[in-house]
Design a protein around this motif. Structure first.
Motif, PDB file in Angstrom:
ATOM      1  N   THR A 181       2.752  -3.104   8.211  1.00  0.00           N
ATOM      2  CA  THR A 181       1.552  -2.370   7.783  1.00  0.00           C
ATOM      3  C   THR A 181       0.329  -3.285   7.801  1.00  0.00           C
ATOM      4  O   THR A 181       0.320  -4.358   7.191  1.00  0.00           O
ATOM      5  CB  THR A 181       1.794  -1.754   6.391  1.00  0.00           C
ATOM      6  N   GLY A 240       3.407   3.822  -0.986  1.00  0.00           N
ATOM      7  CA  GLY A 240       4.573   3.751  -1.861  1.00  0.00           C
ATOM      8  C   GLY A 240       4.915   2.337  -2.284  1.00  0.00           C
ATOM      9  O   GLY A 240       5.647   2.139  -3.259  1.00  0.00           O
ATOM     10  N   SER A 241       4.419   1.343  -1.583  1.00  0.00           N
ATOM     11  CA  SER A 241       4.687  -0.046  -1.966  1.00  0.00           C
ATOM     12  C   SER A 241       3.656  -0.532  -2.976  1.00  0.00           C
ATOM     13  O   SER A 241       3.608  -1.731  -3.293  1.00  0.00           O
ATOM     14  CB  SER A 241       4.674  -0.936  -0.715  1.00  0.00           C
ATOM     15  N   GLU A 277       2.182  13.679   0.576  1.00  0.00           N
ATOM     16  CA  GLU A 277       2.794  13.063   1.761  1.00  0.00           C
ATOM     17  C   GLU A 277       4.154  13.723   2.037  1.00  0.00           C
ATOM     18  O   GLU A 277       4.632  13.754   3.161  1.00  0.00           O
ATOM     19  CB  GLU A 277       2.961  11.548   1.578  1.00  0.00           C
ATOM     20  N   LYS A 306      -3.112   5.731  12.482  1.00  0.00           N
ATOM     21  CA  LYS A 306      -2.861   4.280  12.550  1.00  0.00           C
ATOM     22  C   LYS A 306      -3.017   3.783  13.979  1.00  0.00           C
ATOM     23  O   LYS A 306      -3.640   2.760  14.236  1.00  0.00           O
ATOM     24  CB  LYS A 306      -1.430   3.964  12.084  1.00  0.00           C
ATOM     25  N   ILE A 314       0.853  -1.203   0.000  1.00  0.00           N
ATOM     26  CA  ILE A 314       0.000   0.000   0.000  1.00  0.00           C
ATOM     27  C   ILE A 314       0.882   1.245   0.000  1.00  0.00           C
ATOM     28  O   ILE A 314       2.068   1.173   0.358  1.00  0.00           O
ATOM     29  CB  ILE A 314      -0.991  -0.034   1.209  1.00  0.00           C
ATOM     30  N   SER A 350       6.373  -4.480   1.632  1.00  0.00           N
ATOM     31  CA  SER A 350       6.179  -3.577   2.776  1.00  0.00           C
ATOM     32  C   SER A 350       7.533  -3.237   3.366  1.00  0.00           C
ATOM     33  O   SER A 350       8.249  -4.118   3.842  1.00  0.00           O
ATOM     34  CB  SER A 350       5.311  -4.238   3.851  1.00  0.00           C
ATOM     35  N   LYS A 351       7.844  -1.962   3.306  1.00  0.00           N
ATOM     36  CA  LYS A 351       9.128  -1.528   3.849  1.00  0.00           C
ATOM     37  C   LYS A 351       9.246  -1.911   5.332  1.00  0.00           C
ATOM     38  O   LYS A 351      10.229  -2.474   5.765  1.00  0.00           O
ATOM     39  CB  LYS A 351       9.251  -0.023   3.670  1.00  0.00           C
ATOM     40  N   SER A 352       8.208  -1.603   6.074  1.00  0.00           N
ATOM     41  CA  SER A 352       8.243  -1.840   7.526  1.00  0.00           C
ATOM     42  C   SER A 352       7.847  -3.273   7.881  1.00  0.00           C
ATOM     43  O   SER A 352       8.111  -3.739   8.972  1.00  0.00           O
ATOM     44  CB  SER A 352       7.258  -0.891   8.203  1.00  0.00           C
TER      45      SER A 352
HETATM   46  O1  F6P Z   1       1.175   5.245   5.951  1.00  0.00           O
HETATM   47  C1  F6P Z   1       2.106   5.832   5.145  1.00  0.00           C
HETATM   48  C2  F6P Z   1       3.183   4.887   4.708  1.00  0.00           C
HETATM   49  O2  F6P Z   1       4.142   4.782   5.688  1.00  0.00           O
HETATM   50  C3  F6P Z   1       3.766   5.335   3.392  1.00  0.00           C
HETATM   51  O3  F6P Z   1       4.708   6.300   3.502  1.00  0.00           O
HETATM   52  C4  F6P Z   1       4.250   4.040   2.837  1.00  0.00           C
HETATM   53  O4  F6P Z   1       4.499   4.153   1.469  1.00  0.00           O
HETATM   54  C5  F6P Z   1       3.107   3.140   3.178  1.00  0.00           C
HETATM   55  O5  F6P Z   1       2.688   3.590   4.447  1.00  0.00           O
HETATM   56  C6  F6P Z   1       3.406   1.677   3.217  1.00  0.00           C
HETATM   57  O6  F6P Z   1       4.378   1.355   4.165  1.00  0.00           O
HETATM   58  P1  F6P Z   1       5.119  -0.023   4.143  1.00  0.00           P
HETATM   59  O7  F6P Z   1       5.863  -0.130   2.856  1.00  0.00           O
HETATM   60  O8  F6P Z   1       6.028   0.003   5.335  1.00  0.00           O
HETATM   61  O9  F6P Z   1       4.101  -1.110   4.255  1.00  0.00           O
END
Ligand code: F6P
Length: 549
Positions: free
Chosen positions: A213, A157-158, A355, A514, A155, A208-210
């Motif tokens: 999410t 940027g991903s 953003e 969130k 979601i 997902s970078k983190s």
């Molecule tokens: O909620 C905003 C955000 O952190 C964006 O900047 C990012 O692209 C998106 O959520 C998805 O995050 P992730 O790639 O960590 O799942």
């Protein structure tokens, strides 16, 4: 951190600059755009430029050589060239997260095959191996069949970047794999995708970078449960790839070690299509196409590095954003692609700009006294002409527009593409030139209408004109042109953000929502709502009642 006296100087300086810009705006408003074209036969050539595969015409803007010189002075006073040098050198311009922002280094890899960062090299090597394994049939579904479909689960940027690029490039050749995108947590999204893909031959990318999410984890869990049930197998591991900066979390989620692509922590979501987050692009269009996308972006990197400010196209467009926002008080701009396969560009740019530049404090944490990023919106032409263009032409707000078109269609039929281009060019012409009530009244009267009828009708028909726009052309929409276009917008955003002194790389404003949604999950499941405001409590009560019936 700057000292208090530095900050004081900066504020005074900002006030001076703003008042200079405002004075210039008052002066320039008295010269209509149409007049500027009449006065200078070379105006179009003077205010347009080639930028790699793009041609950018910014002549239909409220600028002249004085205004441009003032804006360029603003850019140099605000240290724009130095900030770009710092960006390329890997300085931690994302100061609130203490992260580098060296996006040109990603694009340089496409041209040189190497970067000076081992983490980047290994990311792309892993990506290329994975893509080759899928295309070569080395990585297959659980039953041994080659993959035919890929679902990108991510979601923000991903999602926006790979979704836009896959759509944009799908008009060139038949995709190697069919792509699907699941972002929203609304269960209808993943349900409809799963109903459309073949279980045996579908690969899921959990992007997902983190890797924390909520939306992405939920959709990935649903996809895995569906696959297990469809294939009547517990081990469906070969169907799941992760792209993330948190490989340990992906592993804990159950993604196989060798199917995790690690992206350096500093790569921010909305700038990540250049990284392994673009793997859906490489799977659907090939690794060469992905490299061509980056090479197009690299062309713009070179231009930004080498061109003087007054010829630096992305810088000029960024300065125009500052000009309209701070001196003209304009808070909205439209992006209007006259190219069906750029229809997702406005949505992509909404995240990139809003953003990034939706900030009210400086990098130093000072509350700003001036406005920053505004609203970006738009849709593909000509659909918008039958909708909101009325407001662009006759509404009470001036909204600068970007018109984007390709000169050759991938699907030429009769005169349809020529008609599309004619519409694109005519919109910017009419926005600029307008048509006066007197002219319309004359025409109506010459056509036989009585003057007392013609006069009020002419007021309704009068076109205000004097409304600015940029036109960006490309020969044909391909990976290189798209890469250049996306990099152009990134630098435009950076320019405006650096002038404003804000950090375009963080997004703290999305966090509280969130957290609260977690609290409200409890309330929706029955937790006490007495501490909540009465409106929220009322909405929750409605939801609970609906579940009980
Ligand atoms: O909620 C905003 C955000 O952190 C964006 O900047 C990012 O692209 C998106 O959520 C998805 O995050 P992730 O790639 O960590 O799942």
């Amino acid at each position: 951190m700057s000292s208090t006296s530095d900050q004081g100087a900066k504020l005074a300086y900002n006030a001076n600059i703003r008042s200079t810009l405002q004075t210039l705006a008052q002066h320039s408003i008295s010269t209509p755009l149409a007049q500027r074209f009449q006065d200078d036969p070379n105006r179009a050539a003077n205010y347009s430029a080639d930028l790699g595969p793009l041609f950018v015409d910014y002549s239909k803007h409220h600028i002249d050589s004085d205004i441009l010189a003032t804006l360029c002075k603003l850019a140099s006073d605000r240290g724009i060239p130095e900030q770009f040098t710092a960006l390329r050198a890997g300085a931690h311009l994302n100061n609130t997260e203490n992260r580098a922002t060296n996006y040109p280094s990603l694009r340089r890899w496409a041209v040189t095959g190497q970067s000076d960062d081992e983490a980047i090299d290994s990311m792309y090597a892993g990506m290329a191996d994975l893509v080759a394994a899928v295309h070569g049939g080395k990585l297959t579904g659980a039953s041994g069949k080659a993959f035919t479909d890929v679902v990108n689960i991510g979601i923000g940027g991903s999602d926006f970047g790979p979704r836009l690029v896959c759509d944009a490039l799908s008009n060139q050749t038949a995709p190697l794999l069919k792509t699907h995108f699941a972002a929203n947590i609304d269960p209808s999204v993943i349900t409809e995708i799963l109903a459309a893909v073949p279980a045996e031959t579908t690969l899921f990318i959990v992007a997902s970078k983190s890797f924390g999410t909520q939306e992405t984890r939920s959709n990935a869990n649903s996809a895995r449960a569906w696959l297990r049930s469809e294939l009547e197998l517990n081990n469906v591991d070969s169907h799941f790839v992760a792209v993330t900066s948190k490989p340990e979390s992906a592993k804990a989620f159950g993604i196989r070690d060798d199917l995790i692509l690690k992206v350096p922590e500093w790569v921010g979501g909305r700038f990540s299509v250049w990284s392994a987050f673009g793997v859906a692009v490489a799977l659907s269009s090939g690794m060469d196409s992905f490299r061509a996308l980056l090479a197009g972006g690299h062309d713009v990197d070179q231009h930004v590095e080498q061109a003087p400010l007054e010829q630096n196209v992305p810088v000029i467009l960024g300065l125009l954003d500052v000009w309209y926002r701070n001196a003209w008080g304009i808070s909205s701009q439209a992006v209007l692609p006259y190219e069906h396969h750029l229809k997702l560009l406005p949505i992509y740019l909404q995240q990139l700009f809003m953003e990034s530049a939706g900030k009210s404090v400086s990098c130093d944490g000072e509350v700003l006294e001036y406005t920053t990023g505004g609203v970006i919106w738009g849709t593909e032409g000509t659909n918008g002409q039958h909708s909101f263009h009325q407001l662009l032409h006759q509404g009470s707000d001036t909204i600068p527009c970007d018109f984007i078109a390709s000169l050759q269609s991938h699907n030429p039929i009769g005169e349809q593409h020529q008609t599309l281009v004619a519409n694109c060019f005519s919109q910017s012409l009419v926005l600029m030139q307008g048509q006066s009530a007197a002219e319309i009244e004359d025409a109506l009267v010459s056509g036989g209408m009585a003057t007392d009828e013609a006069k009020p009708l002419a007021q309704h028909k009068a076109m205000l004109g004097n409304r600015p726009s940029t036109t960006i052309l490309m020969d044909q929409l391909d990976a290189g042109a798209l890469g250049a276009l996306l990099a152009l917008y990134e630098y435009r955003l950076f320019t405006a953000s650096f002038v404003w002194g804000i950090n375009p790389f963080d997004q703290w404003g999305v966090e509280l929502g969130k957290q609260i949604s977690q609290t409200l999950m409890g309330a929706l499941s029955g937790d006490d709502t007495s501490s909540l405001d009465s409106s929220t409590a009322q909405l929750i009560a409605r939801y609970k009642k609906a579940q009980a019936t």
